[in-house]
Scaffold this active site. Structure first.
Site, PDB file in Angstrom:
ATOM      1  N   TYR A   1      -0.628  14.563   2.959  1.00 27.66           N
ATOM      2  CA  TYR A   1       0.064  13.544   3.760  1.00 27.66           C
ATOM      3  C   TYR A   1       0.211  14.001   5.210  1.00 27.66           C
ATOM      4  CZ  TYR A   1       3.529  10.057   5.118  1.00 27.66           C
ATOM      5  OH  TYR A   1       4.178   9.024   5.762  1.00 27.66           O
TER       6      TYR A   1
ATOM      7  N   SER B   1       3.806   9.877  11.313  1.00 28.02           N
ATOM      8  CA  SER B   1       5.037  10.251  10.608  1.00 28.02           C
ATOM      9  C   SER B   1       5.665  11.446  11.301  1.00 28.02           C
ATOM     10  CB  SER B   1       4.711  10.633   9.166  1.00 28.02           C
ATOM     11  OG  SER B   1       5.790  11.307   8.571  1.00 28.02           O
TER      12      SER B   1
HETATM   13  N1  LIG Z   1       8.921   5.330   4.301  1.00 31.83           N
HETATM   14  C1  LIG Z   1       8.963   6.392   5.090  1.00 31.83           C
HETATM   15  O1  LIG Z   1       9.921   7.189   5.053  1.00 31.83           O
HETATM   16  C2  LIG Z   1       7.873   6.661   6.078  1.00 31.83           C
HETATM   17  C3  LIG Z   1       8.050   7.703   6.992  1.00 31.83           C
HETATM   18  C4  LIG Z   1       7.042   7.977   7.920  1.00 31.83           C
HETATM   19  C5  LIG Z   1       5.899   7.206   7.945  1.00 31.83           C
HETATM   20  N2  LIG Z   1       5.756   6.197   7.024  1.00 31.83           N
HETATM   21  C6  LIG Z   1       4.514   5.435   7.076  1.00 31.83           C
HETATM   22  O2  LIG Z   1       4.835   4.066   7.214  1.00 31.83           O
HETATM   23  C7  LIG Z   1       3.799   3.287   6.643  1.00 31.83           C
HETATM   24  C8  LIG Z   1       4.402   2.269   5.702  1.00 31.83           C
HETATM   25  O3  LIG Z   1       5.006   2.963   4.630  1.00 31.83           O
HETATM   26  P1  LIG Z   1       6.139   2.339   3.691  1.00 31.83           P
HETATM   27  O4  LIG Z   1       7.160   3.392   3.530  1.00 31.83           O
HETATM   28  O5  LIG Z   1       6.532   1.007   4.162  1.00 31.83           O
HETATM   29  O6  LIG Z   1       5.325   2.286   2.304  1.00 31.83           O
HETATM   30  P2  LIG Z   1       5.135   1.149   1.204  1.00 31.83           P
HETATM   31  O7  LIG Z   1       6.370   0.339   1.018  1.00 31.83           O
HETATM   32  O8  LIG Z   1       4.567   1.864   0.029  1.00 31.83           O
HETATM   33  O9  LIG Z   1       4.010   0.210   1.856  1.00 31.83           O
HETATM   34  C9  LIG Z   1       2.708   0.668   2.028  1.00 31.83           C
HETATM   35  C10 LIG Z   1       1.852  -0.511   2.456  1.00 31.83           C
HETATM   36  O10 LIG Z   1       0.516  -0.038   2.662  1.00 31.83           O
HETATM   37  C11 LIG Z   1      -0.380  -0.862   1.943  1.00 31.83           C
HETATM   38  N3  LIG Z   1      -1.535  -0.113   1.476  1.00 31.83           N
HETATM   39  C12 LIG Z   1      -1.572   1.026   0.752  1.00 31.83           C
HETATM   40  N4  LIG Z   1      -2.826   1.363   0.451  1.00 31.83           N
HETATM   41  C13 LIG Z   1      -3.622   0.397   0.991  1.00 31.83           C
HETATM   42  C14 LIG Z   1      -5.021   0.161   1.015  1.00 31.83           C
HETATM   43  N5  LIG Z   1      -5.891   0.982   0.410  1.00 31.83           N
HETATM   44  N6  LIG Z   1      -5.475  -0.925   1.669  1.00 31.83           N
HETATM   45  C15 LIG Z   1      -4.629  -1.778   2.279  1.00 31.83           C
HETATM   46  N7  LIG Z   1      -3.301  -1.616   2.304  1.00 31.83           N
HETATM   47  C16 LIG Z   1      -2.807  -0.541   1.643  1.00 31.83           C
HETATM   48  C17 LIG Z   1       0.432  -1.393   0.752  1.00 31.83           C
HETATM   49  O11 LIG Z   1      -0.102  -2.646   0.319  1.00 31.83           O
HETATM   50  P3  LIG Z   1      -0.955  -2.905  -1.004  1.00 31.83           P
HETATM   51  O12 LIG Z   1      -0.510  -1.901  -2.018  1.00 31.83           O
HETATM   52  O13 LIG Z   1      -0.619  -4.323  -1.354  1.00 31.83           O
HETATM   53  O14 LIG Z   1      -2.368  -2.751  -0.564  1.00 31.83           O
HETATM   54  C18 LIG Z   1       1.792  -1.601   1.399  1.00 31.83           C
HETATM   55  O15 LIG Z   1       1.845  -2.870   2.015  1.00 31.83           O
HETATM   56  C19 LIG Z   1       2.843   4.270   5.952  1.00 31.83           C
HETATM   57  O16 LIG Z   1       1.761   4.550   6.800  1.00 31.83           O
HETATM   58  C20 LIG Z   1       3.696   5.508   5.795  1.00 31.83           C
HETATM   59  O17 LIG Z   1       2.938   6.691   5.721  1.00 31.83           O
HETATM   60  C21 LIG Z   1       6.709   5.910   6.094  1.00 31.83           C
END
Ligand SMILES: NC(=O)c1ccc[n+]([C@@H]2O[C@H](COP(=O)([O-])OP(=O)(O)OC[C@H]3O[C@@H](n4cnc5c(N)ncnc54)[C@H](OP(=O)(O)O)[C@@H]3O)[C@@H](O)[C@H]2O)c1
Length: 253
Positions: free
Chosen positions: A153, A140
Protein backbone atom coordinates in the site's frame (compact mmCIF):
# COMPACT_ATOMS: atom_id res chain seq x y z
CA UNK A 1 -27.47 27.15 -14.33
CA UNK A 2 -27.58 25.34 -17.71
CA UNK A 3 -25.77 22.03 -18.09
CA UNK A 4 -23.30 23.79 -20.44
CA UNK A 5 -22.21 26.15 -17.62
CA UNK A 6 -21.95 23.63 -14.82
CA UNK A 7 -18.52 22.54 -13.66
CA UNK A 8 -17.85 19.00 -14.88
CA UNK A 9 -16.20 16.64 -12.40
CA UNK A 10 -15.08 13.03 -12.92
CA UNK A 11 -14.59 11.00 -9.75
CA UNK A 12 -13.17 7.45 -9.64
CA UNK A 13 -13.87 5.16 -6.71
CA UNK A 14 -17.24 6.87 -6.36
CA UNK A 15 -19.25 3.83 -5.23
CA UNK A 16 -18.09 3.92 -1.61
CA UNK A 17 -16.29 5.83 1.15
CA UNK A 18 -14.44 9.04 0.28
CA UNK A 19 -15.39 8.97 -3.43
CA UNK A 20 -19.08 8.62 -2.59
CA UNK A 21 -18.89 11.51 -0.09
CA UNK A 22 -17.07 13.66 -2.69
CA UNK A 23 -19.74 12.82 -5.28
CA UNK A 24 -22.46 14.07 -2.90
CA UNK A 25 -20.44 17.22 -2.16
CA UNK A 26 -19.99 18.14 -5.85
CA UNK A 27 -23.65 17.37 -6.63
CA UNK A 28 -24.67 19.66 -3.74
CA UNK A 29 -22.48 22.36 -5.28
CA UNK A 30 -24.41 22.04 -8.56
CA UNK A 31 -21.74 20.30 -10.64
CA UNK A 32 -22.26 17.65 -13.32
CA UNK A 33 -20.63 14.55 -11.89
CA UNK A 34 -19.39 11.50 -13.78
CA UNK A 35 -18.91 8.78 -11.20
CA UNK A 36 -16.80 5.69 -11.91
CA UNK A 37 -16.26 2.38 -10.16
CA UNK A 38 -16.85 -1.26 -11.03
CA UNK A 39 -20.17 -1.32 -9.15
CA UNK A 40 -22.84 1.31 -8.71
CA UNK A 41 -22.81 0.31 -5.04
CA UNK A 42 -24.05 3.08 -2.76
CA UNK A 43 -24.38 5.43 -5.76
CA UNK A 44 -27.68 3.79 -6.76
CA UNK A 45 -30.02 6.07 -4.72
CA UNK A 46 -28.10 9.18 -5.85
CA UNK A 47 -28.37 8.11 -9.51
CA UNK A 48 -32.11 7.77 -9.12
CA UNK A 49 -32.48 11.28 -7.66
CA UNK A 50 -29.89 13.38 -9.58
CA UNK A 51 -30.02 14.09 -13.34
CA UNK A 52 -26.58 15.70 -13.07
CA UNK A 53 -25.01 12.38 -12.03
CA UNK A 54 -23.92 9.77 -14.59
CA UNK A 55 -22.41 6.40 -13.72
CA UNK A 56 -19.50 5.40 -15.95
CA UNK A 57 -18.43 1.82 -15.15
CA UNK A 58 -14.66 1.39 -15.15
CA UNK A 59 -12.33 -1.28 -13.81
CA UNK A 60 -9.25 0.91 -13.55
CA UNK A 61 -6.91 -2.12 -13.68
CA UNK A 62 -8.16 -3.02 -17.19
CA UNK A 63 -6.32 -0.83 -19.69
CA UNK A 64 -8.42 -2.27 -22.54
CA UNK A 65 -11.34 -0.22 -21.11
CA UNK A 66 -9.54 3.14 -21.44
CA UNK A 67 -10.90 4.03 -24.89
CA UNK A 68 -14.46 2.88 -24.15
CA UNK A 69 -14.59 4.80 -20.86
CA UNK A 70 -13.31 7.93 -22.60
CA UNK A 71 -15.90 7.42 -25.35
CA UNK A 72 -18.67 7.11 -22.74
CA UNK A 73 -17.55 10.37 -21.12
CA UNK A 74 -17.33 12.05 -24.56
CA UNK A 75 -20.89 10.96 -25.35
CA UNK A 76 -22.03 13.23 -22.49
CA UNK A 77 -19.46 16.02 -22.36
CA UNK A 78 -16.68 17.55 -24.47
CA UNK A 79 -14.58 18.43 -21.46
CA UNK A 80 -13.85 17.59 -17.82
CA UNK A 81 -12.90 20.50 -15.52
CA UNK A 82 -11.78 18.45 -12.55
CA UNK A 83 -10.79 14.78 -12.48
CA UNK A 84 -10.48 13.30 -8.99
CA UNK A 85 -8.66 9.97 -9.26
CA UNK A 86 -9.55 8.45 -5.94
CA UNK A 87 -10.18 4.72 -6.57
CA UNK A 88 -7.93 2.48 -4.53
CA UNK A 89 -7.63 -0.51 -2.27
CA UNK A 90 -5.51 -1.81 0.60
CA UNK A 91 -4.11 -5.18 1.64
CA UNK A 92 -1.36 -5.98 4.12
CA UNK A 93 1.63 -8.29 3.76
CA UNK A 94 1.71 -10.92 6.51
CA UNK A 95 5.15 -12.51 6.84
CA UNK A 96 4.03 -14.61 9.82
CA UNK A 97 2.08 -16.78 7.38
CA UNK A 98 3.82 -19.96 6.14
CA UNK A 99 3.12 -18.98 2.54
CA UNK A 100 2.92 -15.15 2.40
CA UNK A 101 0.82 -13.71 -0.42
CA UNK A 102 3.59 -11.95 -2.39
CA UNK A 103 1.29 -11.69 -5.44
CA UNK A 104 -0.63 -9.13 -3.42
CA UNK A 105 2.18 -6.63 -4.12
CA UNK A 106 1.30 -6.69 -7.84
CA UNK A 107 -2.42 -6.61 -7.11
CA UNK A 108 -2.13 -3.44 -5.05
CA UNK A 109 0.25 -1.75 -7.51
CA UNK A 110 -2.15 -2.65 -10.31
CA UNK A 111 -5.17 -1.01 -8.66
CA UNK A 112 -3.58 1.93 -6.87
CA UNK A 113 -0.79 2.92 -9.25
CA UNK A 114 -1.46 1.46 -12.73
CA UNK A 115 -5.19 2.12 -12.19
CA UNK A 116 -4.50 5.80 -11.56
CA UNK A 117 -2.25 5.95 -14.63
CA UNK A 118 -5.02 4.36 -16.75
CA UNK A 119 -7.44 6.94 -15.36
CA UNK A 120 -5.11 9.78 -16.36
CA UNK A 121 -5.00 8.31 -19.86
CA UNK A 122 -8.82 8.36 -19.96
CA UNK A 123 -9.31 11.95 -18.89
CA UNK A 124 -6.32 13.89 -20.23
CA UNK A 125 -7.87 14.65 -23.65
CA UNK A 126 -11.06 15.88 -21.93
CA UNK A 127 -9.15 18.02 -19.43
CA UNK A 128 -7.40 19.75 -22.32
CA UNK A 129 -10.78 21.09 -23.46
CA UNK A 130 -11.52 22.71 -20.08
CA UNK A 131 -10.84 26.44 -19.54
CA UNK A 132 -9.35 25.72 -16.10
CA UNK A 133 -8.45 22.04 -15.89
CA UNK A 134 -7.48 20.35 -12.66
CA UNK A 135 -6.19 16.80 -12.13
CA UNK A 136 -6.37 15.49 -8.57
CA UNK A 137 -4.88 12.19 -7.39
CA UNK A 138 -5.40 10.52 -4.03
CA UNK A 139 -2.27 9.21 -2.33
CA UNK A 140 -2.08 8.72 1.46
CA UNK A 141 -0.37 10.01 4.59
CA UNK A 142 1.10 6.49 4.75
CA UNK A 143 3.83 7.81 2.44
CA UNK A 144 5.08 10.20 5.15
CA UNK A 145 6.59 7.44 7.34
CA UNK A 146 6.85 3.65 7.13
CA UNK A 147 4.19 1.41 8.65
CA UNK A 148 4.56 -2.33 9.28
CA UNK A 149 2.85 -4.63 6.72
CA UNK A 150 2.22 -1.66 4.42
CA UNK A 151 4.91 -2.61 1.88
CA UNK A 152 2.40 -2.76 -0.98
CA UNK A 153 0.00 0.00 0.00
CA UNK A 154 2.73 2.47 1.01
CA UNK A 155 4.80 1.79 -2.12
CA UNK A 156 1.76 2.22 -4.39
CA UNK A 157 0.83 5.51 -2.75
CA UNK A 158 4.45 6.77 -2.85
CA UNK A 159 4.49 5.90 -6.57
CA UNK A 160 1.34 7.99 -7.07
CA UNK A 161 2.91 10.95 -5.28
CA UNK A 162 6.05 10.85 -7.44
CA UNK A 163 4.07 10.24 -10.64
CA UNK A 164 1.89 13.28 -9.95
CA UNK A 165 4.88 15.49 -9.06
CA UNK A 166 6.50 14.66 -12.37
CA UNK A 167 3.24 14.92 -14.32
CA UNK A 168 2.66 18.39 -12.85
CA UNK A 169 5.77 19.61 -14.65
CA UNK A 170 4.84 17.98 -17.95
CA UNK A 171 1.27 19.30 -17.84
CA UNK A 172 2.33 22.88 -17.11
CA UNK A 173 2.52 23.76 -20.84
CA UNK A 174 -1.13 22.63 -21.11
CA UNK A 175 -2.13 24.76 -18.05
CA UNK A 176 -3.44 21.66 -16.26
CA UNK A 177 -3.03 22.02 -12.49
CA UNK A 178 -2.13 18.85 -10.59
CA UNK A 179 -2.88 18.22 -6.91
CA UNK A 180 -1.84 15.24 -4.81
CA UNK A 181 -4.01 14.58 -1.75
CA UNK A 182 -2.70 12.69 1.28
CA UNK A 183 -5.60 11.75 3.54
CA UNK A 184 -5.11 10.46 7.07
CA UNK A 185 -7.40 7.80 8.53
CA UNK A 186 -10.95 8.02 7.22
CA UNK A 187 -13.78 5.76 8.38
CA UNK A 188 -14.69 3.79 5.21
CA UNK A 189 -15.04 0.10 4.25
CA UNK A 190 -11.29 0.22 3.41
CA UNK A 191 -10.24 1.06 7.00
CA UNK A 192 -13.02 -0.83 8.82
CA UNK A 193 -10.99 -4.04 8.46
CA UNK A 194 -7.94 -2.48 10.19
CA UNK A 195 -7.16 -3.96 13.58
CA UNK A 196 -4.60 -1.33 14.68
CA UNK A 197 -5.28 2.09 16.29
CA UNK A 198 -6.11 4.82 13.74
CA UNK A 199 -5.30 8.21 15.33
CA UNK A 200 -7.49 11.18 14.36
CA UNK A 201 -9.94 8.97 12.39
CA UNK A 202 -12.60 11.11 10.71
CA UNK A 203 -15.84 10.48 8.82
CA UNK A 204 -15.88 10.30 5.01
CA UNK A 205 -18.15 13.39 4.94
CA UNK A 206 -15.60 15.37 6.97
CA UNK A 207 -12.76 14.14 4.70
CA UNK A 208 -14.74 15.08 1.57
CA UNK A 209 -15.46 18.54 3.02
CA UNK A 210 -11.75 19.16 3.66
CA UNK A 211 -10.70 17.78 0.27
CA UNK A 212 -13.34 19.78 -1.57
CA UNK A 213 -12.20 23.01 0.14
CA UNK A 214 -8.53 22.28 -0.57
CA UNK A 215 -9.15 21.33 -4.21
CA UNK A 216 -10.68 24.78 -4.78
CA UNK A 217 -7.32 26.42 -4.06
CA UNK A 218 -5.37 23.96 -6.28
CA UNK A 219 -2.35 23.27 -4.02
CA UNK A 220 0.46 21.00 -5.26
CA UNK A 221 -0.17 18.82 -2.26
CA UNK A 222 -2.73 18.68 0.56
CA UNK A 223 -2.31 16.42 3.58
CA UNK A 224 -4.84 16.20 6.37
CA UNK A 225 -5.42 16.14 9.27
CA UNK A 226 -2.43 18.27 10.25
CA UNK A 227 -2.11 16.55 13.64
CA UNK A 228 -1.35 13.26 11.86
CA UNK A 229 1.10 15.00 9.51
CA UNK A 230 2.96 16.26 12.59
CA UNK A 231 3.08 12.79 14.13
CA UNK A 232 4.39 11.34 10.85
CA UNK A 233 6.95 14.15 10.50
CA UNK A 234 8.33 12.84 13.79
CA UNK A 235 8.36 9.29 12.36
CA UNK A 236 10.20 10.43 9.24
CA UNK A 237 12.86 12.39 11.11
CA UNK A 238 13.40 9.91 13.97
CA UNK A 239 13.09 6.60 12.09
CA UNK A 240 14.81 4.43 14.74
CA UNK A 241 12.52 5.65 17.50
CA UNK A 242 9.51 5.39 15.17
CA UNK A 243 10.36 1.78 14.36
CA UNK A 244 10.78 0.93 18.03
CA UNK A 245 7.40 2.51 18.80
CA UNK A 246 5.62 0.63 16.02
CA UNK A 247 7.27 -2.76 16.46
CA UNK A 248 7.88 -3.14 20.22
CA UNK A 249 4.35 -4.52 20.78
CA UNK A 250 4.95 -7.29 18.21
CA UNK A 251 8.32 -8.23 19.78
CA UNK A 252 6.81 -8.56 23.26
CA UNK A 253 4.20 -11.08 21.93
N1 LIG B 1 -9.91 5.51 4.20
C1 LIG B 1 -8.72 5.98 4.51
O1 LIG B 1 -8.35 6.09 5.70
C2 LIG B 1 -7.77 6.44 3.44
C3 LIG B 1 -6.59 7.08 3.84
C4 LIG B 1 -5.69 7.51 2.86
C5 LIG B 1 -5.98 7.33 1.52
N2 LIG B 1 -7.14 6.68 1.18
C6 LIG B 1 -7.38 6.48 -0.25
O2 LIG B 1 -8.63 7.05 -0.57
C7 LIG B 1 -9.17 6.36 -1.69
C8 LIG B 1 -10.60 5.96 -1.38
O3 LIG B 1 -10.57 5.03 -0.31
P1 LIG B 1 -11.83 4.71 0.63
O4 LIG B 1 -11.30 4.67 2.00
O5 LIG B 1 -12.95 5.59 0.31
O6 LIG B 1 -12.10 3.18 0.20
P2 LIG B 1 -13.42 2.39 -0.20
O7 LIG B 1 -14.60 2.84 0.58
O8 LIG B 1 -13.03 0.96 -0.14
O9 LIG B 1 -13.64 2.82 -1.73
C9 LIG B 1 -12.75 2.42 -2.72
C10 LIG B 1 -13.34 2.80 -4.07
O10 LIG B 1 -12.42 2.41 -5.09
C11 LIG B 1 -13.10 1.65 -6.07
N3 LIG B 1 -12.23 0.64 -6.66
C12 LIG B 1 -11.48 -0.30 -6.05
N4 LIG B 1 -10.87 -1.08 -6.94
C13 LIG B 1 -11.26 -0.64 -8.17
C14 LIG B 1 -11.00 -1.04 -9.51
N5 LIG B 1 -10.21 -2.09 -9.79
N6 LIG B 1 -11.57 -0.34 -10.51
C15 LIG B 1 -12.38 0.71 -10.26
N7 LIG B 1 -12.66 1.15 -9.03
C16 LIG B 1 -12.12 0.46 -8.00
C17 LIG B 1 -14.25 0.97 -5.31
O11 LIG B 1 -15.33 0.70 -6.21
P3 LIG B 1 -15.74 -0.74 -6.78
O12 LIG B 1 -15.37 -1.75 -5.74
O13 LIG B 1 -17.22 -0.60 -7.00
O14 LIG B 1 -14.98 -0.86 -8.05
C18 LIG B 1 -14.65 2.08 -4.35
O15 LIG B 1 -15.56 2.96 -4.97
C19 LIG B 1 -8.25 5.17 -1.96
O16 LIG B 1 -7.34 5.50 -2.98
C20 LIG B 1 -7.50 5.02 -0.65
O17 LIG B 1 -6.24 4.41 -0.80
C21 LIG B 1 -8.04 6.23 2.10
Amino acid sequence: MSSAEKKVVWITGASSGIGLALTKKYLDEGCRVFASARREGELAPLLASHDALVFVPFDITDDSQVHDVRATLLAHTKHVDCAILNAGTCEYLDLTETDPDWKMMNRIMSVNFSGLVNSVEVCLPLLKYSFRPHLVGVSSQAVQAAFPQAEAYGASKAAIRYFLSSLRMDLKPFSIDVTCILPGFVDTPLTRKNTFPMPFLMSSDEAAKRMHRAIESRPYEFSFPKRLSTLLWFGRHFPKLWMTMLTSKNESN
